[in-house]
Design a protein around this motif. Structure first.
Motif, mmCIF file in Angstrom:
data_model
loop_
_atom_site.group_PDB
_atom_site.id
_atom_site.type_symbol
_atom_site.label_atom_id
_atom_site.label_comp_id
_atom_site.label_asym_id
_atom_site.label_seq_id
_atom_site.Cartn_x
_atom_site.Cartn_y
_atom_site.Cartn_z
ATOM 1 N N THR A 180 -3.537 100.823 10.387
ATOM 2 C CA THR A 180 -3.660 99.761 9.587
ATOM 3 C C THR A 180 -3.544 98.530 10.426
ATOM 4 O O THR A 180 -2.766 98.497 11.406
ATOM 5 N N LEU A 181 -4.582 97.588 10.424
ATOM 6 C CA LEU A 181 -4.674 96.134 10.919
ATOM 7 C C LEU A 181 -4.108 95.057 10.383
ATOM 8 O O LEU A 181 -4.504 94.839 9.175
ATOM 9 N N GLU A 182 -3.315 94.350 11.069
ATOM 10 C CA GLU A 182 -3.030 92.932 10.513
ATOM 11 C C GLU A 182 -3.631 92.121 11.455
ATOM 12 O O GLU A 182 -3.477 92.165 12.789
ATOM 13 N N ALA A 183 -4.114 90.894 10.935
ATOM 14 C CA ALA A 183 -5.077 89.992 11.763
ATOM 15 C C ALA A 183 -4.614 88.679 11.644
ATOM 16 O O ALA A 183 -4.332 88.245 10.358
ATOM 17 N N LYS A 184 -4.324 87.787 12.659
ATOM 18 C CA LYS A 184 -4.148 86.418 12.472
ATOM 19 C C LYS A 184 -5.124 85.628 13.312
ATOM 20 O O LYS A 184 -5.662 86.184 14.350
ATOM 21 N N CYS A 185 -5.642 84.356 12.988
ATOM 22 C CA CYS A 185 -6.475 83.696 13.990
ATOM 23 C C CYS A 185 -6.022 82.038 13.629
ATOM 24 O O CYS A 185 -5.914 81.761 12.444
ATOM 25 N N ILE A 186 -5.351 81.657 14.518
ATOM 26 C CA ILE A 186 -5.203 80.212 14.469
ATOM 27 C C ILE A 186 -5.392 79.358 15.765
ATOM 28 O O ILE A 186 -5.661 80.060 16.872
ATOM 29 N N ALA A 187 -5.509 78.156 15.631
ATOM 30 C CA ALA A 187 -6.136 77.248 16.692
ATOM 31 C C ALA A 187 -5.039 77.097 18.045
ATOM 32 O O ALA A 187 -5.425 77.047 19.144
ATOM 33 N N LYS A 188 -3.645 77.152 17.561
ATOM 34 C CA LYS A 188 -2.850 76.995 18.539
ATOM 35 C C LYS A 188 -1.615 78.011 18.267
ATOM 36 O O LYS A 188 -1.292 78.533 17.303
ATOM 37 N N ASN A 189 -0.960 78.498 19.643
ATOM 38 C CA ASN A 189 -0.115 79.635 19.293
ATOM 39 C C ASN A 189 0.924 79.163 18.649
ATOM 40 O O ASN A 189 1.514 78.061 18.626
ATOM 41 N N ASN A 190 1.577 80.306 17.630
ATOM 42 C CA ASN A 190 2.933 80.044 16.983
ATOM 43 C C ASN A 190 3.376 81.051 17.001
ATOM 44 O O ASN A 190 3.176 82.284 16.400
ATOM 45 N N THR A 191 4.613 81.043 17.334
ATOM 46 C CA THR A 191 5.710 82.113 17.367
ATOM 47 C C THR A 191 5.971 82.737 16.102
ATOM 48 O O THR A 191 6.256 83.902 15.810
ATOM 49 N N GLY A 192 6.138 81.816 15.020
ATOM 50 C CA GLY A 192 6.442 82.058 13.859
ATOM 51 C C GLY A 192 5.373 83.213 13.278
ATOM 52 O O GLY A 192 5.752 84.069 12.164
ATOM 53 N N THR A 193 3.980 82.749 13.205
ATOM 54 C CA THR A 193 3.159 83.430 12.893
ATOM 55 C C THR A 193 2.999 84.739 13.657
ATOM 56 O O THR A 193 2.760 86.001 12.968
ATOM 57 N N ILE A 194 3.181 84.909 14.874
ATOM 58 C CA ILE A 194 3.480 86.361 15.466
ATOM 59 C C ILE A 194 4.598 87.015 14.847
ATOM 60 O O ILE A 194 4.476 88.464 14.502
ATOM 61 N N ARG A 195 5.724 86.517 14.654
ATOM 62 C CA ARG A 195 6.793 87.054 14.047
ATOM 63 C C ARG A 195 6.482 87.670 12.670
ATOM 64 O O ARG A 195 6.627 88.903 12.344
ATOM 65 N N SER A 196 5.821 86.871 11.765
ATOM 66 C CA SER A 196 5.698 87.281 10.307
ATOM 67 C C SER A 196 4.645 88.602 10.430
ATOM 68 O O SER A 196 4.634 89.299 9.580
ATOM 69 N N ALA A 197 3.530 88.431 11.329
ATOM 70 C CA ALA A 197 2.695 89.447 11.375
ATOM 71 C C ALA A 197 3.098 90.766 11.757
ATOM 72 O O ALA A 197 3.063 92.010 11.076
ATOM 73 N N HIS A 198 4.100 90.589 12.681
ATOM 74 C CA HIS A 198 5.179 91.959 12.981
ATOM 75 C C HIS A 198 5.670 92.348 11.947
ATOM 76 O O HIS A 198 6.055 93.679 11.767
ATOM 77 N N GLU A 199 6.551 91.571 11.157
ATOM 78 C CA GLU A 199 7.277 92.075 10.107
ATOM 79 C C GLU A 199 6.598 92.671 8.970
ATOM 80 O O GLU A 199 6.848 93.610 8.435
ATOM 81 N N LYS A 200 5.192 91.957 8.567
ATOM 82 C CA LYS A 200 4.588 92.433 7.657
ATOM 83 C C LYS A 200 4.033 94.058 8.069
ATOM 84 O O LYS A 200 3.995 94.789 7.334
ATOM 85 N N LEU A 201 3.737 94.285 9.280
ATOM 86 C CA LEU A 201 3.200 95.366 9.697
ATOM 87 C C LEU A 201 4.366 96.624 9.646
ATOM 88 O O LEU A 201 4.163 97.897 9.520
ATOM 89 N N SER A 202 5.418 96.067 9.667
ATOM 90 C CA SER A 202 6.668 96.867 9.780
ATOM 91 C C SER A 202 7.285 97.423 8.498
ATOM 92 O O SER A 202 7.856 98.585 8.344
ATOM 93 N N LEU A 250 -2.333 95.072 15.428
ATOM 94 C CA LEU A 250 -1.907 93.643 15.482
ATOM 95 C C LEU A 250 -3.250 93.110 16.103
ATOM 96 O O LEU A 250 -3.203 93.082 17.490
ATOM 97 N N ALA A 251 -4.151 92.148 15.394
ATOM 98 C CA ALA A 251 -5.124 91.384 16.041
ATOM 99 C C ALA A 251 -4.752 89.812 16.221
ATOM 100 O O ALA A 251 -4.456 89.300 14.945
ATOM 101 N N TYR A 252 -4.533 89.212 17.216
ATOM 102 C CA TYR A 252 -4.023 87.945 17.318
ATOM 103 C C TYR A 252 -5.102 87.105 17.879
ATOM 104 O O TYR A 252 -5.366 87.233 19.225
ATOM 105 N N ALA A 253 -5.875 86.139 17.531
ATOM 106 C CA ALA A 253 -6.764 85.363 17.945
ATOM 107 C C ALA A 253 -6.257 84.133 17.984
ATOM 108 O O ALA A 253 -5.712 83.555 16.849
#
Length: 307
Positions: A180-202, A250-253
């Motif tokens: 199961t893949l969760e993907a995020k793509c943002i222009a600037k690194n965001n720790t909140g986005t990284i956290r929410s992606a991991h929470e969703k995968l969990s 998790l794919a983080y672009a």
């Protein structure tokens, strides 16, 4: 629709070469690819074709019952899928890019030591809010009105559910592994986005929601490949999920890479899973450090204005 396109591996590796990372612990691996923008040109057409193929099923859904591209009498008929997805907001297109990169990495570079992963279709057809939005935009354009796709008022909510799902098959053709893949793509690194992606995968769910969506999607196709995939997905949905091996990805672009600390290679943790990940499953983290996300979005999606 069963996807079939792949990208020539050598220019792909030159465009996004893998970065060296320390060894990861069992059940977790991080991989990082850092874009060399100058190397995009040799594979640009292949990359466009790959990204556009991922959207073809969504176009089929938009056109269903409204447009017959094979009819000789419909040469001047309006195409409901015209301008998809070029006229949608950049944030939506970045979301599509993140999901496509997730699939690209798994299909071309493998995951969990295996190279035989399959993503039979992407789930872009589930983005109904944007399809309704597209109708409105096309009406405006036909009336001669101006359209700024990146105006704040043009933003729409993203899709819910799984971003993408990859499968491995055993020697009998049954599903043996699910990613199961969760993907995020943002222009600037965001720790909140990284956290929410991991929470969703969990979130605990024995049967990923995207499996049901794939079964319904494949019902629209009568090719032998589509029918075979629908059968094996039905088997998985009923009983197969109890014996198949489940893992997460998790794919983080992101539009830049770390520069303050010369020893820091990635934004995602390299030595252990993020503290927000509590899924308890094997986790594969994939980070794409891009130099020009806006330019890449334009190349892949806005250079193809008629779909």
């Amino acid at each position: 629709m069963i996807r079939f396109r792949r990208i020539t591996i050598s220019p792909l590796q030159q465009w996004i070469p893998a970065q060296k990372l320390p060894a990861s612990p069992p059940e977790y691996r991080l991989r990082v690819w850092r874009e060399v923008n100058a190397n995009l040109a040799p594979l640009q057409e292949e990359l466009i074709a790959y990204a556009q193929e991922a959207l073809d099923d969504a176009r089929k859904k938009i056109r269903r019952g409204l447009f017959d591209p094979l009819s000789p009498f419909d040469e001047d008929e309006e195409d409901p899928a015209a301008n998809y997805p070029a006229v949608l907001h950049r944030v939506t297109l970045q979301g599509y890019l993140g999901e496509t990169l997730a699939g690209l990495a798994v299909e071309h570079f493998g995951a969990f030591g295996a190279q035989d992963w399959h993503i039979p279709a992407f789930l872009f057809r589930m983005h109904d809010t944007e399809f309704q939005h597209l109708d409105l935009i096309n009406e405006r354009l036909q009336a001669g009105a101006a359209h700024n796709p990146d105006a704040e008022s043009e933003m729409r909510p993203g899709r819910t559910g799984d971003d993408a799902i990859a499968f491995r098959l055993d020697s009998s053709g049954k599903i043996s592994h699910v990613l199961t893949l969760e993907a995020k793509c943002i222009a600037k690194n965001n720790t909140g986005t990284i956290r929410s992606a991991h929470e969703k995968l969990s979130i605990h769910q024995d049967r990923p929601s995207g499996v049901r969506e794939l079964i319904n999607l494949l019902n629209d196709y009568d090719t032998p490949e589509a029918q075979e995939w629908q059968k094996r997905l039905l088997v998985f949905w009923k009983e197969g999920f109890k014996t198949s091996q489940r893992s997460d990805g998790l794919a983080y672009a992101v539009g830049h890479h770390p520069t303050k600390d010369p020893t820091q290679v990635s934004w995602l943790p390299a030595d252990k899973p993020h503290t927000a990940y509590t899924g308890g499953r094997p986790l594969e983290a994939m980070e794409f450090q891009l130099t020009d996300i806006a330019g890449l979005v334009d190349v892949l999606y806005r250079s193809q204005t008629d779909g």
